[in-house]
Design a protein around this motif. Structure first.
Motif, PDB file in Angstrom:
ATOM      1  N   CYS A 109       0.778  -0.991  -0.073  1.00 43.91           N
ATOM      2  CA  CYS A 109      -0.030   0.037   0.084  1.00 43.91           C
ATOM      3  C   CYS A 109       0.832   1.252   0.084  1.00 43.91           C
ATOM      4  CB  CYS A 109      -0.603  -0.061   1.437  1.00 43.91           C
ATOM      5  SG  CYS A 109      -1.956   1.513   1.308  1.00 43.91           S
ATOM      6  N   THR A 110       0.680   2.268  -0.840  1.00 44.46           N
ATOM      7  CA  THR A 110       1.467   3.223  -0.951  1.00 44.46           C
ATOM      8  C   THR A 110       0.554   4.659  -0.597  1.00 44.46           C
ATOM      9  OG1 THR A 110       0.685   3.950  -3.390  1.00 44.46           O
ATOM     10  CG2 THR A 110       2.307   2.610  -3.229  1.00 44.46           C
ATOM     11  N   ASN A 111      -0.554   4.233   0.143  1.00 47.07           N
ATOM     12  CA  ASN A 111      -1.243   5.362   0.637  1.00 47.07           C
ATOM     13  C   ASN A 111      -1.764   6.455  -0.141  1.00 47.07           C
ATOM     14  OD1 ASN A 111      -2.704   6.047   2.849  1.00 47.07           O
ATOM     15  ND2 ASN A 111      -1.109   7.185   3.804  1.00 47.07           N
ATOM     16  N   LYS A 127      -4.674   6.361  -1.572  1.00 47.75           N
ATOM     17  CA  LYS A 127      -6.158   6.731  -1.024  1.00 47.75           C
ATOM     18  C   LYS A 127      -7.257   6.509  -2.155  1.00 47.75           C
ATOM     19  CE  LYS A 127      -4.445   9.759   2.364  1.00 47.75           C
ATOM     20  NZ  LYS A 127      -4.572   8.940   3.804  1.00 47.75           N
ATOM     21  N   LEU A 128      -6.945   5.871  -3.255  1.00 43.03           N
ATOM     22  CA  LEU A 128      -7.728   5.759  -4.322  1.00 43.03           C
ATOM     23  C   LEU A 128      -9.014   5.175  -3.941  1.00 43.03           C
ATOM     24  CD1 LEU A 128      -8.706   6.400  -7.108  1.00 43.03           C
ATOM     25  CD2 LEU A 128      -7.462   4.172  -7.888  1.00 43.03           C
ATOM     26  N   CYS A 129      -8.550   3.776  -2.832  1.00 36.84           N
ATOM     27  CA  CYS A 129      -9.749   2.821  -2.492  1.00 36.84           C
ATOM     28  C   CYS A 129     -10.711   3.857  -1.664  1.00 36.84           C
ATOM     29  CB  CYS A 129      -8.994   1.826  -1.704  1.00 36.84           C
ATOM     30  SG  CYS A 129      -8.023   2.345  -0.198  1.00 36.84           S
ATOM     31  N   LEU A 130     -10.432   4.842  -1.071  1.00 42.85           N
ATOM     32  CA  LEU A 130     -11.059   5.402  -0.265  1.00 42.85           C
ATOM     33  C   LEU A 130     -12.347   6.358  -0.919  1.00 42.85           C
ATOM     34  CD1 LEU A 130      -8.663   7.324   2.170  1.00 42.85           C
ATOM     35  CD2 LEU A 130      -9.866   5.445   2.588  1.00 42.85           C
ATOM     36  N   ARG A 131     -11.939   6.501  -2.288  1.00 45.63           N
ATOM     37  CA  ARG A 131     -13.226   7.071  -3.086  1.00 45.63           C
ATOM     38  C   ARG A 131     -14.238   5.924  -3.434  1.00 45.63           C
ATOM     39  NH1 ARG A 131      -9.813   9.845  -8.201  1.00 45.63           N
ATOM     40  NH2 ARG A 131      -8.361  10.772  -6.932  1.00 45.63           N
ATOM     41  N   LEU A 132     -14.027   4.766  -2.892  1.00 44.91           N
ATOM     42  CA  LEU A 132     -15.361   3.958  -2.980  1.00 44.91           C
ATOM     43  C   LEU A 132     -16.411   4.226  -1.960  1.00 44.91           C
ATOM     44  CD1 LEU A 132     -13.334   0.575  -3.342  1.00 44.91           C
ATOM     45  CD2 LEU A 132     -15.031   1.451  -4.998  1.00 44.91           C
ATOM     46  N   THR A 153     -10.534   2.346   6.015  1.00 43.36           N
ATOM     47  CA  THR A 153     -10.299   3.578   6.745  1.00 43.36           C
ATOM     48  C   THR A 153      -9.012   4.050   6.381  1.00 43.36           C
ATOM     49  OG1 THR A 153      -9.591   2.285   8.471  1.00 43.36           O
ATOM     50  CG2 THR A 153     -11.828   3.616   8.795  1.00 43.36           C
ATOM     51  N   SER A 154      -8.850   5.379   6.516  1.00 45.84           N
ATOM     52  CA  SER A 154      -7.838   5.914   6.102  1.00 45.84           C
ATOM     53  C   SER A 154      -6.639   6.050   7.302  1.00 45.84           C
ATOM     54  CB  SER A 154      -7.963   7.542   5.651  1.00 45.84           C
ATOM     55  OG  SER A 154      -6.806   8.132   5.608  1.00 45.84           O
ATOM     56  N   GLY A 155      -5.371   5.517   6.953  1.00 49.08           N
ATOM     57  CA  GLY A 155      -4.169   5.442   8.142  1.00 49.08           C
ATOM     58  C   GLY A 155      -3.180   6.566   7.604  1.00 49.08           C
ATOM     59  N   GLU A 156      -2.399   6.748   8.643  1.00 54.77           N
ATOM     60  CA  GLU A 156      -0.896   7.510   8.486  1.00 54.77           C
ATOM     61  C   GLU A 156      -0.232   6.770   7.345  1.00 54.77           C
ATOM     62  OE1 GLU A 156       0.638   9.884  10.987  1.00 54.77           O
ATOM     63  OE2 GLU A 156      -1.596  10.556  11.229  1.00 54.77           O
ATOM     64  N   LYS A 157      -0.075   5.829   7.393  1.00 51.71           N
ATOM     65  CA  LYS A 157       0.692   5.308   6.240  1.00 51.71           C
ATOM     66  C   LYS A 157       0.338   4.407   5.102  1.00 51.71           C
ATOM     67  CE  LYS A 157       5.118   5.552   8.885  1.00 51.71           C
ATOM     68  NZ  LYS A 157       5.226   5.117  10.217  1.00 51.71           N
ATOM     69  N   ALA A 158      -0.822   3.718   5.457  1.00 54.68           N
ATOM     70  CA  ALA A 158      -1.544   2.903   4.667  1.00 54.68           C
ATOM     71  C   ALA A 158      -3.085   2.949   5.027  1.00 54.68           C
ATOM     72  CB  ALA A 158      -1.117   1.637   4.862  1.00 54.68           C
ATOM     73  N   SER A 159      -3.872   2.542   4.017  1.00 55.11           N
ATOM     74  CA  SER A 159      -5.398   2.171   4.127  1.00 55.11           C
ATOM     75  C   SER A 159      -5.612   0.963   4.905  1.00 55.11           C
ATOM     76  CB  SER A 159      -6.074   2.000   3.031  1.00 55.11           C
ATOM     77  OG  SER A 159      -6.057   3.273   2.325  1.00 55.11           O
ATOM     78  N   ALA A 160      -6.557   0.875   5.749  1.00 51.81           N
ATOM     79  CA  ALA A 160      -6.752  -0.240   6.531  1.00 51.81           C
ATOM     80  C   ALA A 160      -8.327  -0.912   6.284  1.00 51.81           C
ATOM     81  CB  ALA A 160      -6.643  -0.041   8.011  1.00 51.81           C
ATOM     82  N   ILE A 161      -8.734  -2.123   6.369  1.00 52.66           N
ATOM     83  CA  ILE A 161     -10.062  -2.608   6.330  1.00 52.66           C
ATOM     84  C   ILE A 161     -10.425  -3.421   7.518  1.00 52.66           C
ATOM     85  CG2 ILE A 161     -11.354  -4.364   4.911  1.00 52.66           C
ATOM     86  CD1 ILE A 161      -9.324  -3.944   2.569  1.00 52.66           C
ATOM     87  N   ASP A 162     -11.533  -2.971   7.964  1.00 50.76           N
ATOM     88  CA  ASP A 162     -12.274  -3.235   9.278  1.00 50.76           C
ATOM     89  C   ASP A 162     -12.709  -4.901   8.799  1.00 50.76           C
ATOM     90  OD1 ASP A 162     -13.848  -4.136  11.409  1.00 50.76           O
ATOM     91  OD2 ASP A 162     -14.320  -1.939  11.730  1.00 50.76           O
ATOM     92  N   VAL A 218     -14.783  11.373   8.055  1.00 51.57           N
ATOM     93  CA  VAL A 218     -13.200  11.379   8.494  1.00 51.57           C
ATOM     94  C   VAL A 218     -12.461  10.280   7.479  1.00 51.57           C
ATOM     95  CG1 VAL A 218     -11.889  10.161  10.307  1.00 51.57           C
ATOM     96  CG2 VAL A 218     -13.807  11.513  10.989  1.00 51.57           C
ATOM     97  N   VAL A 219     -13.159   9.365   6.780  1.00 47.57           N
ATOM     98  CA  VAL A 219     -12.639   8.463   6.026  1.00 47.57           C
ATOM     99  C   VAL A 219     -12.099   9.154   4.814  1.00 47.57           C
ATOM    100  CG1 VAL A 219     -13.131   6.777   4.575  1.00 47.57           C
ATOM    101  CG2 VAL A 219     -14.038   6.338   6.899  1.00 47.57           C
ATOM    102  N   THR A 220     -12.885  10.106   4.310  1.00 51.67           N
ATOM    103  CA  THR A 220     -12.472  10.830   3.175  1.00 51.67           C
ATOM    104  C   THR A 220     -11.667  12.163   3.290  1.00 51.67           C
ATOM    105  OG1 THR A 220     -14.483  12.182   3.299  1.00 51.67           O
ATOM    106  CG2 THR A 220     -14.956  10.249   1.826  1.00 51.67           C
ATOM    107  N   GLY A 221     -11.267  12.167   4.646  1.00 56.24           N
ATOM    108  CA  GLY A 221     -10.356  13.302   5.154  1.00 56.24           C
ATOM    109  C   GLY A 221     -11.009  14.647   5.431  1.00 56.24           C
ATOM    110  N   SER A 222     -12.190  14.658   5.144  1.00 57.57           N
ATOM    111  CA  SER A 222     -12.877  16.309   5.292  1.00 57.57           C
ATOM    112  C   SER A 222     -13.154  16.550   6.629  1.00 57.57           C
ATOM    113  CB  SER A 222     -13.949  16.395   4.465  1.00 57.57           C
ATOM    114  OG  SER A 222     -15.002  15.554   4.842  1.00 57.57           O
ATOM    115  N   ALA A 223     -13.019  15.688   7.626  1.00 56.67           N
ATOM    116  CA  ALA A 223     -12.925  15.919   8.943  1.00 56.67           C
ATOM    117  C   ALA A 223     -12.018  14.867   9.632  1.00 56.67           C
ATOM    118  CB  ALA A 223     -14.335  15.719   9.586  1.00 56.67           C
TER     119      ALA A 223
END
Lengths: 574, 194
Positions: free
Chosen positions: A526-528, A530-535, A541-550, B105-110
């Motif tokens: 993971c390069t962080n 954040k493309l996956c967050l667009r889903l 969830t977004s992390g400091e260094k990588a995304s994570a999946i619950d 929060v996930v999308t970074g807006s908060a």
């Protein structure tokens, strides 16, 4: 026996106790549970109808046939059912008929907050409004009596706070109500002008009689207390008034149309200052003022949203209870579930930057960030007509960058005629049917294309592909909703084609698939980015260094693996 | 007769509805009047949800006013903060320490305020923090965290163990009866009264 019931379950119990034989509905929050609860009584025939108009027509047929019948819908459903309602008001009933409509002040789960009481006035039918579950049951039974005694459909109005609040109900045994004899009576039931003119006179006579008789109806009652303040109210607002101002004098209206004018005059005479507290429109206030009675209403109270005890206290006494200010925290609006089959479709639509007319259902959430994929949502079935109209306004080239999306249940409800229109009038339209094989938003009710009845019995399955072809669609294709590449190709091809195309994006609602699923994890690649967050998946969830999946939320739909360009998402065994 | 207003806040899917129904059943068994106000439909889809439980001699409005809750039972930290102002003076917030990120929060807006529970303590709220998810996992199913919270509340309010346990048993589906009773017991025992 005493039981805690939500208002909707209490209406269902009331229908059972009133000897109802036929119940019809199209699901709609906050009314859905009424018919779901009724379906548990084997004594009552119940059905999910394709829409509220058909539901009411079936109930009307049952009434003409001599049975007591109930038909339940949300407030906007009455718009759909208004056509049969207004003329059934003329014919009147054989077996009693009650139309239950559930209004949604505050729009917990609706697109507007229209006030159904105006329908009762416009259609000239009586309307009762309960204020808790006990009354919901009792008023349902009373509504059937009124319906039969005055030869009229009767409406029962709920609001979300009554429909979805539980309170104590005393259960009774069901009445034995015989099927009424059926005899042909064309003058009463054939609404051609000559007959309808006579029936319209009957409507006027009946409403005059009701307007007189409702003064003595026990559900309209005065509770005198301190006479310096008198409040006219009904429904859940009565509960707020009693909590806010327990000493005040109250005229509680159980029947909100027609109004008990003599009782209102008596009450107005005996209190110093008269207030009308009613959520939404000034329906009672307008009529009371037209009687020449001075009162305070909407100059103190809003037409927006829900009321509360606190706001009524403040409006009438000017006293505000000191409460702490809310802590400011990030909002948490509803989102498409993890694994929702609609997500991939909206991801692709957003990526292709198309103009999207959408419709009513869970998939309205495709409008939220980060999917941001929807341009317009109006009412059930409107997506198709709107897309067709946009093409007629802006031309063929515009339509190449536009689609309509609609759910399977919504398409059957009122989308089919829109499709026929687009074909008939030589439109160029791409329709995506989001087929999750259920009515999702309202909590998974069956419909004609799910293949099961309300009682979970297998039935004829409506074939959506064949239906769309029969409507004249020049291309109908089915794509797995999780197959984003397939979807993208299909959308590009179909929007480029002339004529009307239908893409059925098919996969059942993830909440219906209870099987044990694998899950996905994020690996070191993971390069962080954040493309996956667009889903917009709640499991990512977004992390400091990588995304994570619950792991606890992930359903292994695999969309994140598909959008990841670095091979950083992999499947794991649960 | 016990007069009690409990606001149950959480995220759609966490089981606030079931928790409120347990309390409703308990109230009815005590001979109390009781009203519950629930959330269905659109607002359940992973959004912030709140259900109201009111019991006492006579209950009118099914809705708790800001400043009117004896107890805020929060299944998620951010939701505790969102509804904290509903708690009356001298009331209590029982909060699961679980954190669920909202989409903003996930999308970074908060940003998720990580110290939110400390902040509530600083503001003077009487806070009881519970590892409801961990406790539920030990009981056999993390989905029973809602019943763990009911157990905690019963202990904190000195509600009779057996009577609340009975309400739990009568409210949960038969197939998950055992794990829920276990979760209730674990929740009850997780609280050590001074």
């Amino acid at each position: 026996m005493k039981k805690l019931l939500i208002g909707n379950a209490a209406v269902a119990r009331g229908a059972y106790e009133a000897g109802v034989r036929v119940a019809c509905a199209y699901p709609g929050t906050p009314s859905t549970e009424i018919t779901e609860e009724i379906s548990k009584y084997d004594e009552i025939y119940s059905e999910w109808s394709p829409n509220e108009k058909v539901a009411l027509e079936v109930a009307i047929g049952a009434s003409i046939g001599g049975a007591r019948a109930i038909c339940c819908m949300k407030h906007v459903g009455v718009n759909v059912a208004a056509d049969p309602l207004f003329t059934f008001s003329y014919t009147g009933v054989n077996g009693g008929l009650v139309l239950v409509c559930a209004d949604d002040p505050g729009m917990h789960s609706s697109q507007n907050e229209q006030d159904s009481r105006r329908y009762a006035l416009a259609a000239h039918v009586p309307m009762l409004e309960p204020s808790d579950s006990q009354e919901a049951k009792d008023f349902t039974r009373l509504a059937f009596e009124i319906s039969e005694n005055y030869d009229t459909p009767a409406m029962l109005r709920l609001t979300t706070r009554v429909a979805h609040s539980q309170s104590v109900v005393e259960l009774s045994d069901p009445e034995r109500v015989e099927l009424k004899p059926y005899a042909k009576d064309a003058a009463k039931y054939v609404m051609v002008p000559a007959n309808a003119r006579e029936r319209h006179k009957a409507v006027e006579r009946r409403m005059k009689a009701l307007a007189e008789d409702c003064n003595g109806l026990p559900i309209n009652r005065i509770e005198y207390g301190d006479r310096s303040v008198g409040i006219i109210c009904s429904g859940n607002v009565y509960q707020y008034v009693k909590e806010a101002l327990p000493q005040a004098s109250v005229l509680k209206l159980g029947m909100v149309h027609p109004l008990p004018q003599r009782l209102i005059r008596e009450f107005a005479k005996n209190v110093e200052q008269l207030y009308i507290a009613e959520e939404l429109e000034p329906v009672i206030e307008t009529q009371v003022k037209a009687m020449g009675i001075s009162c305070k209403g909407k100059e103190l109270f809003t037409v927006q949203g829900e009321y509360s005890a606190g706001m009524i206290r403040q409006a009438i006494t000017g006293e505000a209870k000191a409460a702490l200010q809310p802590v400011l925290v990030p909002p948490r609006p509803p989102v498409l579930c993890a694994g929702c089959p609609h997500r991939g479709v909206f991801y692709v639509l957003n990526k292709l930057r198309l103009t999207v007319s959408s419709d009513i259902g869970c998939y309205s959430l495709g409008a939220s960030k980060p999917l941001n994929a929807i341009d317009a949502v109006l009412c059930m079935g409107a997506s198709i007509g709107m897309a067709h109209g946009m093409e007629k306004a802006r031309g063929r080239e515009f339509a190449r960058k536009a689609v309509a999306v609609i759910g399977d249940s919504t398409f059957i409800h009122s989308g089919i005629t829109g499709l026929i229109d687009a074909v008939y009038n030589k439109g160029n339209l791409t329709l995506i049917i989001l087929d999750n094989s259920t009515t999702g938003m309202t909590g998974h009710q069956h419909h004609p294309a799910s293949g099961f009845t309300i009682k979970n019995e297998p039935t004829h399955l409506l074939n959506l592909e064949a239906l769309c072809l029969a409507c004249g669609a020049s291309s109908v294709r089915v794509v797995d909703s999780y197959d984003m590449e397939g979807l993208e190709n299909a959308i590009k091809e179909e929007t480029g084609r002339d004529g009307v195309s239908v893409i059925i994006a098919r996969r059942s609602c993830v909440l219906l698939d209870k099987g044990r699923k694998n899950y996905y994890t994020v690996n070191a690649k993971c390069t962080n980015c954040k493309l996956c967050l667009r889903l917009g998946c709640p499991a990512i969830t977004s992390g400091e260094k990588a995304s994570a999946i619950d792991k606890s939320l992930c359903t292994a739909c695999g969309l994140c693996k598909k959008v990841c360009r670095f091979g950083a998402v992999e499947e794991a065994q649960r | 007769m016990m007069q009690l207003n409990v606001l149950i806040a959480g995220v759609g899917g966490q089981g606030t509805l079931l928790a409120s129904r347990v309390l409703g059943r308990y109230a009815l068994a005590q001979g109390s009047d009781c009203k519950l106000s629930e959330v269905h439909g659109m607002s359940q889809r992973g959004g912030s949800v709140v259900t109201h439980v009111k019991m006492g001699e006579k209950v009118y409005s099914p809705v708790i006013e800001p400043g009117g809750a004896d107890v805020l039972l929060a299944f998620e930290a951010l939701e505790a903060a969102r509804y904290a102002h509903y708690v009356k003076k001298g009331g209590m917030i029982i909060v699961s320490t679980q954190k669920i990120m909202p989409m903003s929060v996930v999308t970074g807006s908060a940003k998720y305020p990580g110290d939110i529970l400390d902040k509530l303590t600083e503001m003077g709220y009487n806070m009881v923090k519970v590892d409801a998810v961990g406790t539920a996992e030990r009981a056999g199913n993390i989905r029973a965290a809602n019943i763990v919270m009911i157990g905690c509340m019963a202990k904190l309010l000195k509600i009779d163990y057996g009577q609340m346990r009975k309400a739990v048993g009568e409210s949960v589906p038969q197939k998950s009866l055992e794990v829920n009773l276990k979760a209730f017991e674990e929740g009850f025992n997780a609280i050590k009264l001074p």
